[in-house]
Design an enzyme around this catalytic site. Structure first.
Site, PDB file in Angstrom:
ATOM      1  N   HIS A  49      12.523  -2.955   1.994  1.00 47.95           N
ATOM      2  CA  HIS A  49      11.974  -1.665   2.428  1.00 47.95           C
ATOM      3  C   HIS A  49      12.886  -0.558   1.944  1.00 47.95           C
ATOM      4  O   HIS A  49      14.114  -0.702   1.966  1.00 47.95           O
ATOM      5  CB  HIS A  49      11.865  -1.599   3.951  1.00 47.95           C
ATOM      6  CG  HIS A  49      10.963  -2.635   4.511  1.00 47.95           C
ATOM      7  ND1 HIS A  49       9.595  -2.511   4.485  1.00 47.95           N
ATOM      8  CD2 HIS A  49      11.227  -3.834   5.087  1.00 47.95           C
ATOM      9  CE1 HIS A  49       9.051  -3.583   5.027  1.00 47.95           C
ATOM     10  NE2 HIS A  49      10.017  -4.407   5.394  1.00 47.95           N
ATOM     11  N   ASN A  87       7.737  -5.740  -0.916  1.00 45.54           N
ATOM     12  CA  ASN A  87       7.750  -4.607  -0.001  1.00 45.54           C
ATOM     13  C   ASN A  87       6.320  -4.518   0.518  1.00 45.54           C
ATOM     14  O   ASN A  87       5.450  -3.958  -0.148  1.00 45.54           O
ATOM     15  CB  ASN A  87       8.153  -3.311  -0.697  1.00 45.54           C
ATOM     16  CG  ASN A  87       8.209  -2.140   0.266  1.00 45.54           C
ATOM     17  OD1 ASN A  87       7.672  -2.208   1.370  1.00 45.54           O
ATOM     18  ND2 ASN A  87       8.843  -1.066  -0.142  1.00 45.54           N
ATOM     19  N   ARG A  92      13.182   3.718  12.525  1.00 44.20           N
ATOM     20  CA  ARG A  92      11.953   4.514  12.466  1.00 44.20           C
ATOM     21  C   ARG A  92      11.159   4.396  13.762  1.00 44.20           C
ATOM     22  O   ARG A  92      11.655   3.884  14.765  1.00 44.20           O
ATOM     23  CB  ARG A  92      11.141   4.075  11.251  1.00 44.20           C
ATOM     24  CG  ARG A  92      11.993   4.275   9.986  1.00 44.20           C
ATOM     25  CD  ARG A  92      11.301   4.538   8.737  1.00 44.20           C
ATOM     26  NE  ARG A  92      10.196   5.458   8.815  1.00 44.20           N
ATOM     27  CZ  ARG A  92       9.167   5.399   7.991  1.00 44.20           C
ATOM     28  NH1 ARG A  92       9.103   4.465   7.064  1.00 44.20           N
ATOM     29  NH2 ARG A  92       8.192   6.277   8.073  1.00 44.20           N
ATOM     30  N   GLU A 124      12.122  -9.854   1.738  1.00 43.08           N
ATOM     31  CA  GLU A 124      11.399  -8.656   2.185  1.00 43.08           C
ATOM     32  C   GLU A 124      12.287  -7.436   1.964  1.00 43.08           C
ATOM     33  O   GLU A 124      13.453  -7.450   2.354  1.00 43.08           O
ATOM     34  CB  GLU A 124      11.062  -8.802   3.668  1.00 43.08           C
ATOM     35  CG  GLU A 124      10.356  -7.621   4.269  1.00 43.08           C
ATOM     36  CD  GLU A 124      10.123  -7.771   5.772  1.00 43.08           C
ATOM     37  OE1 GLU A 124       9.680  -6.788   6.380  1.00 43.08           O
ATOM     38  OE2 GLU A 124      10.401  -8.858   6.341  1.00 43.08           O
ATOM     39  N   ALA A 153       3.119  -0.768   4.820  1.00 42.81           N
ATOM     40  CA  ALA A 153       2.490  -0.714   6.147  1.00 42.81           C
ATOM     41  C   ALA A 153       2.033  -2.085   6.637  1.00 42.81           C
ATOM     42  O   ALA A 153       1.959  -2.321   7.849  1.00 42.81           O
ATOM     43  CB  ALA A 153       1.322   0.262   6.127  1.00 42.81           C
ATOM     44  N   ARG A 187       5.122  11.287  -2.194  1.00 41.40           N
ATOM     45  CA  ARG A 187       4.967  11.285  -0.741  1.00 41.40           C
ATOM     46  C   ARG A 187       6.313  11.258  -0.019  1.00 41.40           C
ATOM     47  O   ARG A 187       7.236  10.564  -0.420  1.00 41.40           O
ATOM     48  CB  ARG A 187       4.121  10.100  -0.292  1.00 41.40           C
ATOM     49  CG  ARG A 187       4.814   8.743  -0.498  1.00 41.40           C
ATOM     50  CD  ARG A 187       3.960   7.577  -0.090  1.00 41.40           C
ATOM     51  NE  ARG A 187       3.944   7.392   1.332  1.00 41.40           N
ATOM     52  CZ  ARG A 187       4.179   6.240   1.957  1.00 41.40           C
ATOM     53  NH1 ARG A 187       4.425   5.156   1.265  1.00 41.40           N
ATOM     54  NH2 ARG A 187       4.151   6.162   3.251  1.00 41.40           N
ATOM     55  N   TYR A 210      11.305   8.367   1.569  1.00 44.27           N
ATOM     56  CA  TYR A 210      11.167   7.341   0.535  1.00 44.27           C
ATOM     57  C   TYR A 210      11.866   7.664  -0.780  1.00 44.27           C
ATOM     58  O   TYR A 210      11.858   6.844  -1.687  1.00 44.27           O
ATOM     59  CB  TYR A 210       9.683   7.071   0.274  1.00 44.27           C
ATOM     60  CG  TYR A 210       8.962   6.603   1.517  1.00 44.27           C
ATOM     61  CD1 TYR A 210       9.236   5.357   2.068  1.00 44.27           C
ATOM     62  CD2 TYR A 210       8.033   7.410   2.157  1.00 44.27           C
ATOM     63  CE1 TYR A 210       8.599   4.927   3.224  1.00 44.27           C
ATOM     64  CE2 TYR A 210       7.382   6.992   3.305  1.00 44.27           C
ATOM     65  CZ  TYR A 210       7.675   5.752   3.832  1.00 44.27           C
ATOM     66  OH  TYR A 210       7.042   5.336   4.973  1.00 44.27           O
ATOM     67  N   PRO A 263       0.796  -1.225   0.000  1.00 52.34           N
ATOM     68  CA  PRO A 263       0.000   0.000   0.000  1.00 52.34           C
ATOM     69  C   PRO A 263       0.830   1.277   0.000  1.00 52.34           C
ATOM     70  O   PRO A 263       1.877   1.361   0.634  1.00 52.34           O
ATOM     71  CB  PRO A 263      -0.835  -0.107   1.278  1.00 52.34           C
ATOM     72  CG  PRO A 263      -0.092  -1.051   2.153  1.00 52.34           C
ATOM     73  CD  PRO A 263       0.587  -2.017   1.223  1.00 52.34           C
ATOM     74  N   ASN A 264       0.322   2.236  -0.741  1.00 54.64           N
ATOM     75  CA  ASN A 264       0.858   3.594  -0.854  1.00 54.64           C
ATOM     76  C   ASN A 264       2.154   3.693  -1.650  1.00 54.64           C
ATOM     77  O   ASN A 264       2.654   4.796  -1.858  1.00 54.64           O
ATOM     78  CB  ASN A 264       1.029   4.247   0.525  1.00 54.64           C
ATOM     79  CG  ASN A 264      -0.294   4.384   1.228  1.00 54.64           C
ATOM     80  OD1 ASN A 264      -1.252   4.891   0.657  1.00 54.64           O
ATOM     81  ND2 ASN A 264      -0.368   3.911   2.460  1.00 54.64           N
TER      82      ASN A 264
END
Length: 150
Positions: free
Chosen positions: A99, A73, A106, A97, A76, A17, A22, A9-10
């Site tokens: 990111h 990825n 974070r 995985e 969230a 964003r 990012y 998502p996103n």
């Protein structure tokens, strides 16, 4: 060899964003680079994006017998989705995985990954290059497994 890259998502908002977190590359630019890498490695790569957890679960399930590895990825969903974890466990397709940001630097709630324990590895903190590293790791893993099995 077939590699499936899944974007959560996103991630379709990359380049717009929170560029300080990012980066400024779009998702299309990332996918284009991954396609170039796959071509150079003689690998078939398919990339998909969804904001829907259920759709991501379905794609993971459909990967069984179709793909040699998954690079994901989960965005969230990293911190919330037992469903993605269970899907990865159920298909036994090696999964990396990735990111963009270093999730361990974070907010506390972002530092836990439900997928890390079922993935063959996790790459985070290298921006868009995390994806390239993830695809390279997946290719290497599959090649090594094939060499061992004869």
């Amino acid at each position: 060899m077939r590699i499936l890259v899944l974007h959560g998502p996103n991630l379709n908002m990359l380049g717009v964003r929170e560029q300080e977190t990012y980066g400024d590359q779009t998702l299309q630019a990332i996918n284009d680079r991954l396609m170039e890498l796959a071509k150079a490695e003689g690998v078939t790569l398919e990339a998909k994006h969804s904001n829907s957890e259920g759709e991501l679960v379905s794609w993971i399930q459909e990967a069984r017998g179709q793909f040699d590895a998954i690079v994901i990825n989960p965005a969230a969903y990293t911190h919330t989705s037992v469903a993605l974890r269970d899907a990865i466990l159920s298909v036994t397709v090696p999964t990396v995985e990735v990111h963009l940001s270093n999730i361990h630097q974070r907010e506390e709630f972002r530092q836990h990954s439900y997928l890390a324990g079922v993935a063959i590895g996790q790459i985070s903190g290298f921006g868009a290059f995390s994806y390239e590293l993830g695809v390279r790791a997946a290719i290497d893993h599959v090649r090594r497994a094939r060499e061992k099995s004869g």
